[in-house]
Design a protein around this motif. Structure first.
Motif, short mmCIF file in Angstrom:
data_model
loop_
_atom_site.label_atom_id
_atom_site.label_comp_id
_atom_site.label_asym_id
_atom_site.label_seq_id
_atom_site.Cartn_x
_atom_site.Cartn_y
_atom_site.Cartn_z
N GLY A 137 38.53 28.41 47.92
CA GLY A 137 39.50 29.18 47.67
C GLY A 137 39.17 29.81 46.18
O GLY A 137 40.10 30.27 45.57
N LYS A 138 37.93 29.87 45.84
CA LYS A 138 37.58 30.60 44.56
C LYS A 138 38.10 31.77 44.42
O LYS A 138 38.81 32.35 43.45
CB LYS A 138 36.11 30.53 44.50
N SER A 139 37.73 32.82 45.49
CA SER A 139 37.97 34.17 45.59
C SER A 139 39.46 34.37 45.80
O SER A 139 40.05 35.18 44.92
CB SER A 139 37.42 34.71 46.70
N THR A 140 40.16 33.45 46.48
CA THR A 140 41.81 33.47 46.56
C THR A 140 42.25 33.33 45.04
O THR A 140 43.19 34.02 44.61
CB THR A 140 42.07 32.56 47.39
N SER A 188 31.80 27.05 49.75
CA SER A 188 32.38 28.33 50.12
C SER A 188 33.63 28.02 51.19
O SER A 188 33.51 26.95 51.66
CB SER A 188 31.07 28.59 51.35
N GLY A 189 34.68 28.80 50.90
CA GLY A 189 35.91 28.48 51.49
C GLY A 189 36.94 27.63 50.64
O GLY A 189 37.87 27.26 50.90
N ARG A 218 37.92 43.93 50.80
CA ARG A 218 37.00 42.98 51.57
C ARG A 218 36.61 43.77 52.71
O ARG A 218 35.86 43.35 53.51
CB ARG A 218 38.08 41.92 52.05
N HIS A 236 28.34 30.31 42.68
CA HIS A 236 27.74 29.31 43.50
C HIS A 236 26.57 28.43 42.72
O HIS A 236 26.13 27.37 43.15
CB HIS A 236 27.01 29.53 44.90
N ILE A 284 45.90 27.31 51.01
CA ILE A 284 44.47 27.52 50.44
C ILE A 284 44.63 27.19 49.05
O ILE A 284 43.56 26.33 48.55
CB ILE A 284 44.19 29.14 50.44
N1 LIG Z 1 44.22 36.87 53.70
C1 LIG Z 1 43.78 35.82 54.36
N2 LIG Z 1 44.18 35.40 55.35
C2 LIG Z 1 43.98 34.01 56.04
N3 LIG Z 1 42.96 33.43 55.42
C3 LIG Z 1 42.33 33.69 54.14
C4 LIG Z 1 42.61 34.98 53.75
N4 LIG Z 1 42.03 35.14 52.62
C5 LIG Z 1 41.34 33.94 52.41
N5 LIG Z 1 41.52 33.17 53.65
C6 LIG Z 1 41.06 31.74 53.73
O1 LIG Z 1 41.38 31.14 52.47
C7 LIG Z 1 40.14 30.18 52.48
C8 LIG Z 1 39.37 30.53 50.93
O2 LIG Z 1 38.87 31.71 50.91
P1 LIG Z 1 38.38 32.20 49.67
O3 LIG Z 1 37.71 33.90 49.96
O4 LIG Z 1 39.15 32.11 48.48
O5 LIG Z 1 37.07 31.41 49.42
P2 LIG Z 1 35.74 31.16 48.44
O6 LIG Z 1 35.77 30.01 47.77
O7 LIG Z 1 35.80 32.44 47.72
O8 LIG Z 1 34.35 31.13 49.24
P3 LIG Z 1 33.06 32.08 49.07
O9 LIG Z 1 32.27 31.33 48.26
O10 LIG Z 1 32.47 31.96 50.38
O11 LIG Z 1 33.36 33.22 48.59
C9 LIG Z 1 39.11 30.51 53.36
O12 LIG Z 1 39.18 29.57 54.34
C10 LIG Z 1 39.75 31.93 54.13
O13 LIG Z 1 39.51 31.74 55.60
#
Ligand SMILES: Nc1ncnc2c1ncn2[C@@H]1O[C@H](COP(=O)(O)OP(=O)(O)OP(=O)(O)O)[C@@H](O)[C@H]1O
Ligand SMILES: [Mg+2]
Lengths: 244, 419
Positions: free
Chosen positions: A49-52, A46-47, B417, A206, A26
């Motif tokens: 990886g920002k929250s990660t 979205s998706g 979450r 966003h 990710i």
């Molecule tokens: N615990 C997990 N196990 C498997 N995949 C994960 C996990 N956490 C996040 N992901 C995957 O990592 C990717 C990034 O997720 P993340 O939540 O970081 O996105 P984001 O940029 O915050 O999106 P958004 O703007 O929708 O919040 C996504 O494809 C998600 O499915």
């Protein structure tokens, strides 16, 4: 780029394992540094990886590989308890869904990080009242979360994030659940915390317009930083302020 | 760790869902309540039983003519004849043989029940023919005048010792009852006696039969000389009598001697024998019966507590799931796992302790009713209450530990979450 480095991430990777054959990569070899007093926004689809990324910046999660030094403290090999303590003292979280503790008054919510820090009752109540006053919620301090509007909850959450005078505020879509007027108010409050409190703020959003208000915009795509630009006029001012 | 905050938090949580809290506590309430009730009733009964027996005297021996093993071919026995019973002569011989050991002998013959009437006033009585030894052995406490003496018995005087209750009902406490004649109305006629003494009526756990009668209708015993009772009795001889051994004599050993003596007397009687009992053996028997009941109730209470504990664990698991986001938030704000664990263990303890306290009150209420029915006195045992509440606390820790650990182990990101 003068000033103390608060976030120092080098070659960070984050993988998720969902069953043996599937490994999700990710965050890919990401490096990011943020100096003290900066107001940085992180944008991306979205998706992406920002929250990660934010979970790792916020010491809620460990990177799969790479080094992360937060305000001089290496995080990579920390125990869970040490990670708790670092979150408690160094980071103030502001969530999209406010995440106030139910059945606890606004005052108790703001006191909570100070309680976990072992601060005595008198000092923490005094500080919690000051912070609630700062966010304009003093008259509602004995109200419980279910008696507050969304904007009011988010203001209490910002006061709570500031409780232990952290090194940075991490805000993941803080206006995401609010209408534009209320969102504006919350955003103004973050600007106030930044300007008057001199706090380092990392904002995930966003909203391109909100990102444009910040000093620096980091854009993420598929777990990689694809652009990192400074919003010159504001940032010049800010760097000076943080140096003094 | 943040004990005060955790307690306030737990109480606020319980208040916000009172019905659920009460249902959760139910098992604990029933368990603790029944333990408290049975222990309190048991204590009251034991002390009232021992009071009763010790008032009868520990050195009393009861000699009782009973049927030998019931014969299956002849079926149940008919009536006892005088020759099967103990005669006055046999008694005198027995008394003479063991003059060194015997302090007193009490004999009695029931003489039915009746009514004392004086104009519109009346009092119910049971008439019992006794001898002079009965006063000590039956622990009769005199209030006025004297008890029946040997002369009353040998001369078959129509003398009577009545209760203070009877005196109250007939004389309204205005006239001195001593020396007064009273008329006894029985089914078979009227008879008159002279009052020579008044004794203090005492109710005990074995009389009264649990019924609460008004003082007016209360039936008290009127003692008359045994020789007078014999005149109207079917049998002239005695089915039972009591012996009081002298203070220097070992009652248990003497009871054995008495058993042998009467075994000798009844050796040739095919149908009947003599049974010897002393009060110590009665007391032991009564206590052991109570203990058996207590053990049974304790087992039931233990099951209720176990089920109650599992109920608490279940609701705590539900609570952990419901509050997953809260747990995530707390961890994000810097709560160490141990703080989260403590928070939930304290909550579980609070549920159990409040349940325990309600259980104690409920148990005491139940015991008060039971003790009242048994005419014993309610004695509240503070140690038992402390132990009960302490035990509830242990249940809280034991059954709260697993849910609390589960909460503490939650991953903060997943918890945040959770929806
Ligand atoms: N615990 C997990 N196990 C498997 N995949 C994960 C996990 N956490 C996040 N992901 C995957 O990592 C990717 C990034 O997720 P993340 O939540 O970081 O996105 P984001 O940029 O915050 O999106 P958004 O703007 O929708 O919040 C996504 O494809 C998600 O499915
Ligand atoms: Mg996100």
């Amino acid at each position: 780029m003068s000033g103390k480095v608060i976030i120092d991430m080098q070659h960070i990777n984050k993988n998720f394992y969902i069953g043996t054959p599937n490994e999700l990569h990710i965050i890919k070899d990401m490096s990011l540094t943020v100096t003290e007093g900066a107001f940085v926004s992180i944008v991306g689809a979205s998706g992406s990886g920002k929250s990660t990324l934010m979970n790792m910046v916020g010491v809620l999660d460990r990177p799969t590989s790479g080094d992360y030094i937060l305000d001089g403290i290496p995080i990579a090999k920390m125990s869970d308890n040490d990670m708790s303590d670092v979150r408690n003292r160094k980071i103030g979280f502001v969530f999209q869904t406010y995440n106030l503790i139910p059945r606890s008054s606004a005052l108790k919510n703001v006191e909570l990080p100070m309680l976990y820090a072992g601060m005595d009752r008198k000092t923490r109540t005094k500080r919690a009242k000051e912070l609630l006053d700062m966010v304009g919620m003093k008259d509602r301090m004995h109200h419980q979360p279910n008696e507050l509007s969304g904007g009011q909850k988010q203001r209490v959450a910002i006061a709570r994030a500031l409780a232990n005078d952290p090194a940075m505020i991490l805000a993941d879509e803080p206006t995401g659940a609010l209408d534009s007027a209320t969102g504006r108010m919350v955003m103004d409050l973050l600007h106030k915390v930044h300007k008057e409190g001199g706090k380092t703020i990392v904002l995930i959003t966003h909203n391109r317009d909100l990102a444009a208000e910040t000093e620096r915009i980091v854009t993420i795509k598929d777990g990689m930083i694809v652009s990192d630009v400074s919003n010159k006029p504001q940032s010049e001012e800010k760097v000076e302020a943080s140096c003094s | 760790m943040f004990l005060k905050e955790n307690i306030l938090l737990a109480i606020a949580g319980l208040k916000s869902n009172k019905i659920r809290a009460l249902l959760t506590m139910l098992g604990i309430i029933i368990g603790i309540g029944s333990v408290i009730a049975i222990v309190t009733i048991g204590n009251a009964l034991t002390s009232s039983v021992s009071d009763t027996f010790s008032s009868m005297g520990a050195n009393n021996i009861l000699v009782n003519v009973t049927e030998r093993e019931a014969d299956p071919y002849r079926g149940s026995s008919g009536k006892m004849d005088d020759e099967d019973l103990i005669s006055m002569e046999q008694l005198e011989r027995f008394q003479a043989r063991y003059a060194d050991e015997i302090g007193a002998i009490a004999i009695s013959i029931g003489s039915g029940s009746g009514k004392v009437k004086d104009g519109r006033r009346y009092a119910n009585i049971n008439i019992e023919g006794v001898n002079e030894g009965s006063k000590d052995i039956n622990n009769i406490k005199m209030q006025k005048g004297r008890f029946l003496n040997a002369k009353d018995v040998s001369a078959s005087r129509k003398a009577a010792v009545v209760s203070d209750k009877l005196v109250h009902n007939i004389f309204k406490d205005k006239t001195d009852p001593l020396g007064k004649e009273i008329n006894i109305y029985k089914d078979d006629g009227v008879d008159s006696y002279t009052i020579v003494g008044v004794y203090k009526y005492e109710q005990n756990a074995f009389q009264g039969g649990g019924q609460t009668t008004s003082d007016q209708d209360l039936s008290t015993t009127m003692y008359i000389p045994v020789t007078v009772a014999q005149q109207t009795a079917e049998n002239q001889n005695f089915q039972y009598f009591m012996v009081k051994s002298k203070p220097s004599v070992d009652t248990a050993v003497f009871a054995g001697t008495v058993q042998k003596y009467f075994d000798g007397l009844y050796a040739n009687n095919e149908k009947y024998t003599c049974q010897i009992q002393n009060m110590e053996s009665y007391l032991a028997e009564a206590t052991s019966t109570l203990n058996t009941i207590s053990v049974a109730v304790a087992a039931i209470a233990a099951i209720a507590l176990l089920v109650g504990g599992i109920g608490v664990m279940n609701i705590m698991l539900v609570s952990v799931t419901e509050r997953t986001r809260e747990i995530g938030t707390r961890k994000a704000l810097g709560a160490r796992s141990i703080y989260i664990k403590m928070q939930f263990i304290v909550e579980s303890i609070i549920i159990c302790v409040i349940g325990g306290i309600i259980g104690v009150l409920f148990g005491i209420g139940l015991a008060a009713v039971g003790v009242n029915l048994l005419h014993a006195t309610l004695k509240i045992s503070i140690p038992i209450i402390i132990i009960s509440v302490g035990f509830s606390m242990c249940i809280g820790v034991f059954f709260g530990y697993y849910p609390a650990s589960k909460a503490a182990k939650l991953d903060p990101i997943e918890a945040l979450r959770y929806e």
